[in-house]
Enzyme design. Structure first.
Site, PDB file in Angstrom:
ATOM      1  N   LEU A  41       0.837  -1.196   0.000  1.00 53.73           N
ATOM      2  CA  LEU A  41       0.000   0.000   0.000  1.00 53.73           C
ATOM      3  C   LEU A  41       0.874   1.249   0.000  1.00 53.73           C
ATOM      4  O   LEU A  41       0.539   2.258  -0.633  1.00 53.73           O
ATOM      5  CB  LEU A  41      -0.927   0.010   1.210  1.00 53.73           C
ATOM      6  CG  LEU A  41      -1.831   1.245   1.310  1.00 53.73           C
ATOM      7  CD1 LEU A  41      -2.787   1.304   0.129  1.00 53.73           C
ATOM      8  CD2 LEU A  41      -2.603   1.250   2.625  1.00 53.73           C
ATOM      9  N   TYR A  42       1.997   1.197   0.720  1.00 55.04           N
ATOM     10  CA  TYR A  42       2.921   2.334   0.705  1.00 55.04           C
ATOM     11  C   TYR A  42       3.312   2.669  -0.728  1.00 55.04           C
ATOM     12  O   TYR A  42       3.254   3.828  -1.163  1.00 55.04           O
ATOM     13  CB  TYR A  42       4.166   2.005   1.526  1.00 55.04           C
ATOM     14  CG  TYR A  42       5.290   3.000   1.338  1.00 55.04           C
ATOM     15  CD1 TYR A  42       5.236   4.253   1.941  1.00 55.04           C
ATOM     16  CD2 TYR A  42       6.383   2.691   0.532  1.00 55.04           C
ATOM     17  CE1 TYR A  42       6.255   5.177   1.744  1.00 55.04           C
ATOM     18  CE2 TYR A  42       7.406   3.607   0.335  1.00 55.04           C
ATOM     19  CZ  TYR A  42       7.341   4.854   0.948  1.00 55.04           C
ATOM     20  OH  TYR A  42       8.341   5.760   0.750  1.00 55.04           O
ATOM     21  N   ALA A  43       3.703   1.650  -1.485  1.00 56.10           N
ATOM     22  CA  ALA A  43       4.089   1.859  -2.875  1.00 56.10           C
ATOM     23  C   ALA A  43       2.917   2.386  -3.690  1.00 56.10           C
ATOM     24  O   ALA A  43       3.088   3.265  -4.547  1.00 56.10           O
ATOM     25  CB  ALA A  43       4.600   0.555  -3.478  1.00 56.10           C
TER      26      ALA A  43
END
Length: 490
Positions: A275-277
């Protein structure tokens, strides 16, 4: 007689009809009265509901920023980079709108202008978000050292020990850089800052960091990496006059499941592994929109595992060094095929040169407050890496030598938590456009880090000299045990 009988019957019948009419009228009257009461009650209930709804909307609008800021204070908000670590659940929250009210006045404005004013002819004025973060601190120091104006923002969240961020803030203050305790989602404050100082550039480094923590607190990433980015773009596009050029931190994590190496800006980035990416990839799409519609000059920088002095305690090299000194085990990940995880470790000084190069070549924005733009504005994205991936086991071996102590290693297969087995940067575009050329080897960079690490945490200096005979090492004064094993992060 017959006539009289008929008359009596008729009279009785009429009496009965009159009685029915009377009783029916009373019933109708009661029904009408009841209907009016019900109608009046319904209107009152409707009005009460509307008023209650409006009150709730007002209260939500008033307090939404504080709810949003909660995600920045859930002991997992980063100022820069990416990795996961230990988190505290008792962070305090504040209303972002209230923070705006605490700023202002002649003295405050004078201090903002002083910090943001360049001291050299032709210098730029830069608003640095996440200025008390790792990359933000080093970039702010470098900008100020060459005579540029710098004003910093940071919300000093508790993703990792805020005392380290406060120490960086003190370091910046000693060099004449003001770092305000504020949040990028506070649009009113951002507008006020652009009214007070004529920033030519924004270096937007504030972000929620960490690949693994995104699985625990996904809303935090949306609040910072998406909503926060939009907040900065909105003020820059619609309020600042003239519009500044913006350089912001994307991430090498956007390459996700890409297997082509080295990673090039021309490769696919539509398969994020975390999700960070995904939020960083979303940021690149949002940047395209604001560039296209509002004429903002925007440059995205994809950092590859930045390390060095004043680094983040949740990053692998930092966490491993702390665990080695404390005699605690560390966990190393291997890919499913049995190969060691590899990272393109990039020393902080090299990354700073890339950031300043991007600022210097950003080009001007072409939009205005009216919404019209005079023409297309630059929209760029660059890799900032070291171009030479190193096995994480090699990084640990270097730390062991520098610290004079063996690590207690535990090797496991990499879990499906968003990490990728390797990163490798192609930096040819950055080299061509602003002369980016990393020069620091991992051995030299880790030596600089360990020197700082030993000094900052006041450790036995013999350890840093590689004296293996020394076994009694002071534990870091500010050390906190991590809740989960760490590996290198993109």
């Amino acid at each position: 007689m017959p006539s009289s009988g008929i008359t009596a019957v008729d009279a009785a019948a009429k009496g009965m009809k009159l009685e029915r009419y009377a009783s029916g009228g009373a019933l109708l009257l009661r029904r009408a009265t009841s209907a009016k009461l019900v109608s009046a009650s319904s209107h009152l209930l409707f009005r009460a509901t509307v008023l209650a709804t409006l009150a709730l909307v007002f209260l939500f609008t008033l307090h939404y920023p504080s709810l949003l800021s909660r995600s920045f204070h859930l002991s997992a908000g980063g100022s820069d980079g990416s990795a996961g670590g230990a988190h505290s659940s008792s962070a305090s929250h504040r209303s972002l709108l209230m923070s705006s009210a605490s700023y202002g006045g002649a003295a405050w404005e004078k201090e903002v202008r002083r910090s943001a004013r360049p001291s050299r002819d032709g210098g730029i004025s830069v608003l640095v978000t996440g200025a008390a973060g790792f990359v933000g601190t080093h970039c702010s120091l470098a900008l100020k050292a060459r005579g540029d104006g710098v004003l910093g923002l940071d919300n000093f969240n508790s993703y990792y020990d805020p005392s380290l961020k406060r120490a960086r803030q003190a370091l910046l203050a000693s060099r004449g850089v003001v770092v305000l305790d504020a949040d990028i989602n506070d649009g009113l404050l951002l507008e006020k800052l652009f009214d007070v100082a004529a920033f030519t550039h924004v270096l937007h480094l504030a972000a929620q960091a960490g690949v693994r923590y995104a699985m625990e607190a996904p809303q935090t990433y949306v609040a910072s990496n998406v909503a926060g980015l939009v907040s900065v773009f909105e003020v820059a596009a619609k309020h600042a006059d003239p519009q500044p050029a913006i350089v912001w931190a994307s991430s090498s994590s956007v390459y996700g499941l890409n297997t082509d190496a080295p990673f090039s800006e021309d490769h696919r980035t539509d398969r994020p592994a975390s999700l960070y990416a995904a939020t960083k990839k979303a940021g690149e799409a949002i940047a395209h929109t604001y560039n296209h519609i509002y004429g903002l000059s925007i440059t995205g920088l994809r950092f590859f595992t930045v390390y060095g002095p004043w680094g983040r305690p949740d990053m692998a090299y930092f966490f491993f060094a702390r665990s080695i000194v404390a005699g605690e085990p560390i966990t190393l990940f291997r890919a499913a095929d049995g190969s060691d995880a590899r990272r393109d470790f990039t020393y902080i000084d090299d990354v700073v040169k890339g950031c300043l190069g991007a600022l210097d070549t950003a080009g001007k924005s072409t939009g205005s407050r009216s919404g019209k733009k005079s023409g297309p504005a630059p929209l760029r994205v660059y890799n900032l890496g070291n171009t030479s991936p190193v096995p994480v086991t090699r990084m640990v071996a270097i730390l062991e030598k520098l610290l004079g102590k063996k690590a207690n290693k535990r090797i496991v297969t990499m879990p499906s938590n968003g990490d990728v087995p390797f990163t490798h940067a192609n930096v040819s575009h950055a080299a061509h456009d602003f002369g980016y050329r990393p020069t620091t080897s991992l051995e030299a960079g880790l030596r600089h880090f360990v020197d700082w690490f030993v000094n900052y945490y006041k450790l036995n200096t013999k350890i840093a000299k590689g004296t293996r005979s020394s076994t009694a090492a002071d534990k870091p004064a500010k050390k906190k045990k991590a809740a989960a094993a760490m590996s290198a992060s993109s």
